[in-house]
Structure formats: C-alpha cells, structure tokens
Design an enzyme around this catalytic site. Structure first.
Site, mmCIF file in Angstrom:
data_model
loop_
_atom_site.group_PDB
_atom_site.id
_atom_site.type_symbol
_atom_site.label_atom_id
_atom_site.label_comp_id
_atom_site.label_asym_id
_atom_site.label_seq_id
_atom_site.Cartn_x
_atom_site.Cartn_y
_atom_site.Cartn_z
ATOM 1 N N SER A 1 -3.771 8.750 8.261
ATOM 2 C CA SER A 1 -4.257 7.575 7.551
ATOM 3 C C SER A 1 -3.087 6.685 7.157
ATOM 4 C CB SER A 1 -5.016 8.015 6.308
ATOM 5 O OG SER A 1 -5.401 6.893 5.573
ATOM 6 N N CYS B 1 -14.201 9.400 -3.223
ATOM 7 C CA CYS B 1 -15.477 9.255 -2.517
ATOM 8 C C CYS B 1 -16.610 9.880 -3.301
ATOM 9 C CB CYS B 1 -15.402 9.922 -1.161
ATOM 10 S SG CYS B 1 -13.836 9.731 -0.366
ATOM 11 N N HIS C 1 -3.041 4.148 4.641
ATOM 12 C CA HIS C 1 -2.855 3.764 3.239
ATOM 13 C C HIS C 1 -2.498 4.919 2.329
ATOM 14 C CE1 HIS C 1 -6.949 4.869 1.502
ATOM 15 N NE2 HIS C 1 -7.017 5.219 2.754
ATOM 16 N N ALA D 1 -8.412 7.494 8.702
ATOM 17 C CA ALA D 1 -8.605 8.926 8.946
ATOM 18 C C ALA D 1 -10.077 9.277 9.075
ATOM 19 C CB ALA D 1 -7.966 9.727 7.824
ATOM 20 N N THR D 2 -10.950 8.541 8.395
ATOM 21 C CA THR D 2 -12.373 8.845 8.516
ATOM 22 C C THR D 2 -12.836 8.623 9.950
ATOM 23 O OG1 THR D 2 -12.877 8.339 6.217
ATOM 24 C CG2 THR D 2 -14.675 8.139 7.782
ATOM 25 N N GLN E 1 -3.506 13.552 4.046
ATOM 26 C CA GLN E 1 -2.717 13.694 2.813
ATOM 27 C C GLN E 1 -1.373 14.366 3.076
ATOM 28 O OE1 GLN E 1 -3.572 12.489 -0.032
ATOM 29 N NE2 GLN E 1 -5.778 12.174 0.074
#
Lengths: 481, 118
Positions: free
Chosen positions: A280, A405, A282, A151-152, A260
């Site tokens: 994302s 993070c 994971h 996702a980043t 999320q």
C-alpha cells in the site's frame, strides 16, 4: 431520580438565544469538520451583523472595486490540531514524496502508455524508475510489480484471481482469523462461489501455529494468505517459516498482505519464498490511492484478472497508470529503504517511551499481541475503562480503538477476540500508531493525557471501586436480582 | 569533484538546518532538523574522500528538495498542534492559554453527570 433533577436544570437554562449552552452540549456529538481535524469548541457562529471595525478598516474600498463589496472570510478562532497517533490508518505524506510527484501533476502530464511522443516516454520512464524502487524494497524483479489502486485491490485481485484461475482442480484456500477485512471478505465471497476456506486460529500472542497450517494444507489447496504485520496489534508472523512450509507442497501459492510491513521491517520475497504480496502506498508515507501487487513470474503464478481492458500491467490490471501517484509510491519506497534503519530505531525508542510512561503511572493495562511485534503499533487494553469513552475524552489525541475500517461499529475488534481477549478487554483497547514524524514531545503529551483521563474515568467507575475494595468482578453473577 | 572542504560541509549543514526550520508543519520541521543533525554527525567520522564527496553531492540535492518542499508546506499551513501551543503559552507566559480546551474536555459531558449521580 435522574429525570427529576434534570427538569429544573433545563428550566434554569436561558432560552434559545443561548448560544453558549447549545454549544457546550454539542461539543461531544458534533463530528469534526471535514476541512481540518482540529480540537475545537463548536460554538455556533455569531449572528450576521455589521462587520468588526478592524475588518472594515483593513479593507477600505478603492475606486477599482466599482462599488462591489469584498467578502471577507471571518477569521477562525484559534483552533489547535490533535496529536496524530494513528499511522496504521494512514500516514502523512512525506514532503519529499510530494516534491517528486509535483512535476507529474504539472508539467509532465503524459500518459505512460503513449508510445508515439515524448510526453508518453517521459511518463513511462518515471513509472519504470518507480517500479524499480518498489521492487528493490522487497527484493523482487522490476517486472514482478503490478501497480494497483491500493492494498485492498491487490488483495482482492490476488485472492480471487488465484482461486478462480485454479478452480477446476483446486477449491481450497487457507487464511487466518486476524487478517485484514478485505482479505476475509474476499474469502467470504469465494465461499459463496463454492470454495472452501480454512480460517486458522492464532495463539494468545497473535502468531499462528505452524502445525495448524501444516494440518490445514490439502491436495486441493491453491492459496495460503497470511499477513506480515497485523494492522491492529503489530504482531509479526514468521513469514520465512510459513513460506518454507507452504513451498514444501507442490502447487500451493503463498500470498502475504504486507501493507503494514513494507518499508518498516526488512522483507525479501525470495528469502521468505513469497509468491504474491500486497503493498500500500499511503502506509509508507506515500500518496493515497496507489498500491502494488507483487506477482512472481519465475516460477510463474497465474491468476484471473478482475479488470478487463487494454491489457496494461501484463494484462492483470487494465487501466491507465496514474503516473504521478506511482512516482510518489516509488519515491516513498526509495525513502523507506534509505531510512528504514533510522526509522525503526526511532520508532522503537518512542514506543518504549510510550509504554513505559503509561504503565509506570497506571495499573491494570494489558498489551495485546506479542511484544516482539512491530514497535510502531502498540495496542493497549485499559481494564475498567470503556474504549469509546476514553477516545471521546481524548479529543486532543487522534487515536483509534482498532482498525479504521471497523471503528464505525461498536463491536469489539475481531482481531483481539481471535487473540482470546475477553469482551471487556477488547472493548477497552486503544491502538497507538507511532511513525517517522512523531516526536518525543508528542509522546509525553499523550502519556500525560492518557494517564489523567484513565484515572478520571476509573474514579467514576463503580467497577473500579469494587476492584479497589478487593472484590473479584468475574465471580459476580450479574443477572441475579 | 574533489572532496568538499570543511567550510563547504559546514555551510551545507547550516543551510539545511535553516531550511528545515522553515517548514510550517511541526512534525516535518522537527523530523528534518533531527535527521539533518543525525546525518551530519555520522558524516563527521567519515574519512574516505570518495564517500565524503558522494555525501556532499547528495546533501546538495536534498537541500533543493527541502527548499521546495518547505515552500509548498508553508503554502498550505494548517492550525498549530496541541503541543505547540503549550510551549508557546509557557514561553509567553499566558497562564490560562490551555483552559478553554481543558474545560471543554471535562466540561461538556461529564461534570454535570457526576453531580447528578452524587
């Protein structure tokens, strides 16, 4: 006072041969070994000596060993793993996902872009099936899905890509103060390049005001980026209303960071009029290192790619696709779709059990963010307790005080500050992440541990004592001598 | 394939439960036990033979997946979870089983401090 009593204490201690006292001091500062996160007392290894008799008896050297001595690993003392309640950071991979991936790690190793042989075809077919699973989960078309590394990367690619592509005519971006770090940092980077960014404030419940958004949109706005489910508080933004508002302006694209949210709450890109979305792997019980971006083709959303190369993925993300990871992401999405209703009911029940269990036994607890948010993310602030000491004392529960993070810094969470939480409350927050594999037994254990640790820490706190005596702490002028 | 017989479904059910129990991981084991029970309970009220057939065939496929997944899971078995030991201790009657952990939580950082303050 303190030092004078410390000195005799230190003297009384036996000198360095002393494994015990050293070990007990280190328990708190020693980082958990990288190999296995476990609750353990880190006492130094015993000095090398003759192996224990049982080990010797077990390995009687045979003739075929040719006189070489067998290295016997010392049996680890029984260690126990802590309860995992940090699914917002990452979720355990579903065993069914791993089972789908393994063939592509072993037998079917082809490059999905190889067009000339069967190895390539089978890998390409698997990637396309996975693409369909991802698309189905968010109501998109297969070809709208671009696979990325997570996702980043998706967020970076979309925000920078859309802004830079339209930079000749438009130079304004809108986002919120509670976004994930990678969205905020991409925006900051664009600010350095000369773009203007509006960071929308949120209300006390974590949800943005639509009127703020309506006012912020200008003729030069190219992108509105608002996340679906917040990673720290679980607050769900009204995507449908936001989408309708954004789409009433021509030429403004709507991006949503759904890392999320995907697989946890029902999402539909057409229903919410989302143009771009980040996914994302994971966070939905899939493999780490893979994600996806949804980039609408009709009407077409254009963006400038970050990576240049072979032109894979419609030229937006060059580079060989990691077929096994993508198969895992696809399987995770297909499972999420099948299990969403059951997962959601289960997570809600566990979440209520946790909140009720803690609040019924401990007072002065605040839940951060709207209670209507995603139930699997519960953010609680414990007054008069310091969050970091709470985490340290809770060695047998894997929790975090906020996003993974930012948890390296001792700064209070910017998300909670944006919600208007006082600094002390932002410091005393814990995030409980409940997922598919959490059990009732674990929740009961965590409730019991939290209650006992919070009570213990409060008993030591002079502030708590003052509160019990009825002194209003906020009226005290601390700087006075 | 015609609709599965009652004994076929029961056989699948017990095999799936047995396979679920072979997961080494506490969380996976409990999840698959719970989900298998839930799914078959929902199936019990199913009257449409076509859906029953589909359910049975999907179950057979999932059983294969579970079998392999459980083997892989056992190959990389990790230490037990804190809650598992608790139950073990109670069942086997070790009284002091948890004491080491408890002591290290309170024992290393805090107690000397509170004595000093007092």
């Amino acid at each position: 006072m303190l030092t004078r009593q410390l000195a005799p204490l230190r003297l009384r201690r036996p000198l360095p041969s002393t494994s015990r006292s050293l070990g007990s001091i280190r328990t708190f500062v020693q980082p958990t070994p990288a190999y296995h996160a476990s609750v353990q007392d880190v006492s130094p290894a015993p000095p090398p000596g003759p192996p224990a008799p049982e080990v010797e008896a077990h390995f009687t050297p045979s003739a075929s060993m040719l006189g070489f001595k067998l290295e016997v690993p010392r049996r680890e003392e029984s260690t126990l793993r802590p309860i995992y309640l940090d699914v917002q950071a990452t979720a355990p991979m579903d065993p069914r996902v791993l089972d789908a991936m393994l063939p592509y790690y072993t037998d079917q190793y082809g490059n999905p872009h190889s067009r000339t042989h069967a190895y390539g075809w089978e890998a390409e077919k698997a990637v396309e099936v996975a693409r369909k699973h991802v698309a189905d989960l968010i109501g998109a078309e297969d070809k709208d899905i671009i696979f990325t590394s997570g996702a980043t990367e998706s967020n970076n690619m979309i925000i920078k890509g859309v802004a830079r592509f339209h930079k000749d005519k438009k130079n304004h971006i809108i986002t919120t103060q509670t976004e994930h770090k990678c969205v905020l940092d991409s925006c900051r980077k664009l600010q350095e390049e000369g773009f203007e960014v509006t960071y929308l404030p949120v209300q006390e419940n974590g949800i943005i005001r639509l009127s703020d958004l309506a006012q912020a949109i200008r003729p030069t706005t190219s992108l509105v980026s608002i996340m679906a489910v917040n990673n720290e508080t679980g607050v769900i933004q009204p995507l449908k209303e936001i989408g309708a508002l954004v789409k009433s302006h021509r030429g403004v694209y709507f991006h949503s960071d759904c890392a999320q949210a995907v697989g946890k709450i029902p999402l539909d890109v057409n229903d919410a009029q989302i143009d771009l979305m980040s996914i994302s792997g994971h966070k939905i019980y899939g493999p780490k290192g893979v994600g996806a971006a949804y980039v609408r083709r009709r009407p077409r959303v254009r963006l400038e790619p970050i990576l240049s190369g072979g032109g894979q993925e419609r030229g937006l993300r060059s580079g060989t696709l990691p077929a096994p990871l993508i198969v895992g992401l696809g399987e995770a999405c297909s499972l999420a779709q099948r299990e969403m209703a059951s997962d959601h009911a289960r997570v809600s029940a566990l979440s209520n059990r946790l909140i009720h269990g803690i609040t019924s036994q401990v007072s002065h607890i605040v839940r951060n963010g709207a209670a209507s948010g995603y139930p699997g993310c519960v953010n609680l602030s414990f007054s008069y307790v310091e969050g970091e000491s709470l985490l340290m004392a809770l060695k047998d529960v894997a929790l975090s005080s906020g996003s993974a993070c930012t948890s390296a810094s001792l700064e209070p969470s910017y998300v909670l500050r944006a919600l208007g939480a006082a600094e002390d409350m932002a410091h005393s927050s814990l995030r409980f992440g409940i997922g598919r594999f959490t059990t009732e037994e674990e929740i009961d254990f965590v409730v019991q541990r939290i209650v006992s640790v919070v009570n213990k820490l409060r008993d030591m706190s002079p502030l708590w004592e003052m509160v019990q005596e009825g002194i209003d702490i906020s009226t005290i002028d601390w700087t006075q001598h | 394939m015609s609709a599965p017989t009652r004994s076929q479904v029961l056989g699948l059910y017990t095999t799936m439960l047995r396979t679920s129990r072979t997961f080494a991981s506490y969380n996976f084991r409990n999840y698959f036990l719970r989900r298998t029970k839930e799914k078959f309970r929902q199936y019990a009220s199913e009257t449409d033979p076509a859906k029953a057939t589909q359910f049975f065939q999907e179950g057979v496929k999932e059983l294969e997946v579970l079998r392999r997944a459980a083997v892989v899971n056992r190959l990389y078995e990790g230490p037990k979870l804190v809650v598992e030991k608790e139950r073990l201790g109670r069942a086997a009657g070790f009284g002091g089983g948890g004491s080491g952990m408890e002591a290290s939580v309170g024992g290393s950082g805090q107690p000397t401090g509170s004595q000093r303050v007092a």
